[in-house]
Design a protein around this motif. Structure first.
Motif, short mmCIF file in Angstrom:
data_model
loop_
_atom_site.label_atom_id
_atom_site.label_comp_id
_atom_site.label_asym_id
_atom_site.label_seq_id
_atom_site.Cartn_x
_atom_site.Cartn_y
_atom_site.Cartn_z
N MET A 59 0.84 -1.21 0.00
CA MET A 59 0.00 0.00 0.00
C MET A 59 0.86 1.25 0.00
SD MET A 59 -2.83 -1.04 2.86
CE MET A 59 -4.00 0.30 2.59
N GLY A 60 1.98 1.18 0.73
CA GLY A 60 2.88 2.33 0.83
C GLY A 60 3.29 2.82 -0.55
N ALA A 61 3.55 1.88 -1.45
CA ALA A 61 4.01 2.24 -2.79
C ALA A 61 2.89 2.83 -3.65
CB ALA A 61 4.62 1.02 -3.47
N GLN A 62 1.64 2.60 -3.25
CA GLN A 62 0.50 3.08 -4.05
C GLN A 62 -0.10 4.37 -3.48
OE1 GLN A 62 0.03 0.94 -6.59
NE2 GLN A 62 1.36 -0.60 -5.65
N LEU A 63 0.57 4.94 -2.48
CA LEU A 63 -0.01 6.07 -1.76
C LEU A 63 -0.47 7.22 -2.66
CD1 LEU A 63 -0.78 6.61 1.13
CD2 LEU A 63 1.51 7.48 1.56
N PRO A 64 0.33 7.64 -3.65
CA PRO A 64 -0.13 8.74 -4.50
C PRO A 64 -1.45 8.42 -5.22
CG PRO A 64 2.21 8.34 -4.83
CD PRO A 64 1.69 7.21 -3.98
N GLN A 65 -1.57 7.17 -5.71
CA GLN A 65 -2.80 6.80 -6.42
C GLN A 65 -3.99 6.69 -5.45
OE1 GLN A 65 0.29 5.50 -6.85
NE2 GLN A 65 0.34 4.12 -8.60
N ASP A 79 -4.55 18.98 -4.62
CA ASP A 79 -4.00 17.86 -5.38
C ASP A 79 -3.54 16.77 -4.42
OD1 ASP A 79 -1.65 18.91 -4.29
OD2 ASP A 79 -1.18 20.02 -6.12
N ALA A 80 -3.20 15.63 -4.99
CA ALA A 80 -2.80 14.49 -4.14
C ALA A 80 -1.56 14.82 -3.33
CB ALA A 80 -2.57 13.25 -5.00
N ALA A 81 -0.70 15.65 -3.89
CA ALA A 81 0.56 15.97 -3.21
C ALA A 81 0.34 16.75 -1.91
CB ALA A 81 1.47 16.75 -4.15
N SER A 82 -0.77 17.48 -1.84
CA SER A 82 -1.03 18.25 -0.62
C SER A 82 -1.89 17.46 0.36
CB SER A 82 -1.67 19.60 -0.95
OG SER A 82 -2.89 19.39 -1.61
N MET A 83 -2.09 16.19 0.06
CA MET A 83 -2.89 15.35 0.94
C MET A 83 -1.94 14.56 1.83
SD MET A 83 -5.96 13.05 -0.52
CE MET A 83 -7.09 12.17 0.54
N ILE A 84 -2.15 14.62 3.13
CA ILE A 84 -1.31 13.83 4.03
C ILE A 84 -2.15 12.68 4.60
CG2 ILE A 84 0.23 15.77 4.52
CD1 ILE A 84 -1.09 15.98 7.32
N LYS A 85 -1.51 11.82 5.37
CA LYS A 85 -2.21 10.60 5.82
C LYS A 85 -3.45 10.90 6.66
CE LYS A 85 0.74 10.27 9.83
NZ LYS A 85 1.78 9.54 10.56
N THR A 86 -3.48 12.10 7.26
CA THR A 86 -4.62 12.44 8.12
C THR A 86 -5.63 13.35 7.45
OG1 THR A 86 -3.25 14.21 9.03
CG2 THR A 86 -3.41 12.17 10.33
N THR A 87 -5.40 13.72 6.19
CA THR A 87 -6.35 14.60 5.50
C THR A 87 -7.74 13.96 5.53
OG1 THR A 87 -4.70 15.58 4.04
CG2 THR A 87 -6.99 15.66 3.30
N PRO A 88 -8.70 14.63 6.18
CA PRO A 88 -10.01 13.99 6.34
C PRO A 88 -10.86 14.13 5.08
CG PRO A 88 -9.96 16.10 7.49
CD PRO A 88 -8.62 15.94 6.83
N PRO A 89 -11.80 13.22 4.89
CA PRO A 89 -12.71 13.36 3.76
C PRO A 89 -13.62 14.56 3.98
CG PRO A 89 -13.46 11.59 5.20
CD PRO A 89 -12.14 12.08 5.75
N GLY A 90 -14.12 15.09 2.89
CA GLY A 90 -15.09 16.19 2.96
C GLY A 90 -16.03 16.02 1.80
N SER A 91 -16.89 16.99 1.63
CA SER A 91 -17.83 16.94 0.51
C SER A 91 -17.05 16.81 -0.79
CB SER A 91 -18.66 18.22 0.54
OG SER A 91 -19.53 18.22 -0.55
N SER A 139 4.65 6.50 7.17
CA SER A 139 3.98 6.72 5.89
C SER A 139 3.38 5.42 5.39
CB SER A 139 4.94 7.34 4.88
OG SER A 139 5.87 6.38 4.46
N LYS A 140 3.99 4.29 5.71
CA LYS A 140 3.40 3.02 5.29
C LYS A 140 2.11 2.75 6.05
CE LYS A 140 7.31 0.82 3.26
NZ LYS A 140 8.65 0.39 3.57
N VAL A 141 2.17 2.91 7.36
CA VAL A 141 0.97 2.73 8.15
C VAL A 141 -0.04 3.84 7.83
CG1 VAL A 141 0.09 2.65 10.51
CG2 VAL A 141 2.18 1.45 9.95
N GLY A 142 0.48 4.98 7.38
CA GLY A 142 -0.37 6.12 7.01
C GLY A 142 -1.36 5.77 5.91
N ALA A 143 -0.99 4.87 5.01
CA ALA A 143 -1.90 4.46 3.95
C ALA A 143 -3.13 3.77 4.55
CB ALA A 143 -1.19 3.52 2.98
#
Ligand SMILES: Nc1ncnc2c1ncn2[C@@H]1O[C@H](COP(=O)(O)OP(=O)(O)OP(=O)(O)O)[C@@H](O)[C@H]1O
Ligand SMILES: [Mg+2]
Length: 330
Positions: A59-65, A79-91, A139-143
């Motif tokens: 999963m770690g290797a697929q994080l950007p996708q 964009d995906a680059a500004s998304m971190i492991k804790t970025t919550p979902p929204g509308s 970051s791996k567990v972050g996925a």
């Protein structure tokens, strides 16, 4: 239902996670098993061949996708680059469901038949020496954390994570993402001390924590655990010849597992199921926002060069029917 197995190294997290997912799958429940342990052995414990287990992507290797998919059309996430492991979902975000097919599962999950039942397996990927204790580990567990924060799961369907216990899991919000956390403890001082540490951390986060005694041999072992952890002791699994035969590669079917140990698995499922009516999606969403803001401040804003607090959608509450509700109002 989101369920974690944690505990001291070697306590039996992987063994009990694998037994539990097999128990659920053979009972006909949809189940996704996630290997997030430092030692990636869940596939083998479930009964997969080395080749099959090695074929499960990291999963770690697929994080950007994964990020790109979950972000969907959420206008608060540039964009995906500004998304971190804790970025919550929204509308506008995309949510995951246990039983659907989606690009995240297509990338990261593999489906197997075990004991004649289907189950999906995902894995964070191996942690090499260099990862331990540093950012890569997180970051791996972050996925996994990201997926859990976007998971709209219901009763009777399960995602089971084989985790590690210890300070690493407390550095992120991952340990708060479960309906039920099973702490696997051998009837020893070390096993119990990991429980105490976990309980202390978990106390401020409404974590449902129950102890599953493992490799129990005598009534004395049960009495010891009862004395040390009190009512938190949910069930005990005995020292098992069936597990030993599995380790020897003889691959016995789940139906041959000792009946007392099978009964323990039923107790685990009942305890997990009993938490469903206590679910509070509002609290769940607030907790993920809290961890996100904390991460944003401590490293995320600096790393991405953006104000990550702006990613929080104040009106969004994750829930089983979150997207459907949105579709109806739209
Ligand atoms: N109930 C049991 N009966 C017999 N052997 C067991 C039992 N539970 C676990 N074991 C054995 O103990 C060893 C450690 O178990 P396991 O790998 O599940 O622990 P773990 O907590 O996942 O370890 P790690 O921290 O290394 O990932 C294995 O050899 C396993 O077969
Ligand atoms: Mg393990």
């Amino acid at each position: 239902m989101k369920i974690a197995f944690v505990g001291k190294g070697g306590s039996g997290k992987t063994t009990l996670s694998s037994l539990f997912v097999r128990h659920l799958a053979t009972a006909g429940a949809p189940v996704i098993a996630v290997d997030a342990d430092i030692n990636q052995h869940l596939g083998a414990a479930i009964g997969l061949t080395e080749e099959q287990a090695a074929g499960v992507p990291s999963m770690g290797a697929q994080l950007p996708q994964i990020k790109e998919y979950l972000r969907g059309g959420n206008p608060r996430i540039a964009d995906a680059a500004s998304m971190i492991k804790t970025t919550p979902p929204g509308s506008g975000s995309r949510l995951l469901r246990i039983t659907e097919d989606n690009p995240v599962y297509a990338l990261c999950a593999r489906e197997f038949t075990v004991d004649g039942a289907r189950l999906r397996l995902m894995a964070t990927g191996a942690f090499d020496e260099a990862d331990l204790g540093v950012a890569c580990y997180h970051s791996k567990v972050g996925a996994v954390e990201l997926c859990l924060n976007h998971l709209a799961d219901g009763a009777g369907e399960y995602l089971v994570v084989d985790m590690t216990a210890g300070s690493d899991s407390f550095a992120s919000g991952l340990f708060t993402r479960f309906d039920m956390t099973f702490l696997v403890a051998e009837p020893t001082r070390k096993g119990v001390s990991v429980y105490r540490q976990y309980k202390e951390y978990a106390a401020d986060f409404d974590v449902n924590l129950r102890v599953v005694g493992n490799k129990v041999q005598h009534e004395d072992d049960v009495a010891y655990l009862r004395e040390q952890v009190g009512d938190d002791l949910l069930a005990v699994v005995g020292q098992s010849d069936w597990v030993r035969r599995t380790e020897q590669g003889r691959a016995p079917g789940l139906g041959e597992l000792e009946s007392a140990n099978r009964a323990a698995l039923r107790v685990l499922r009942e305890a997990a199921d009993a938490t469903y009516p206590l679910r509070d999606w509002g609290r769940y969403t607030r907790q993920m926002v809290r961890f996100h803001l904390r991460n944003a401040e401590s490293w995320g804003n600096a790393k991405t060069g953006t104000d990550l607090a702006a990613q929080v959608d104040p009106d969004f509450v994750l829930g089983e029917f979150a997207q459907q509700r949105e579709a109806v109002t739209a």
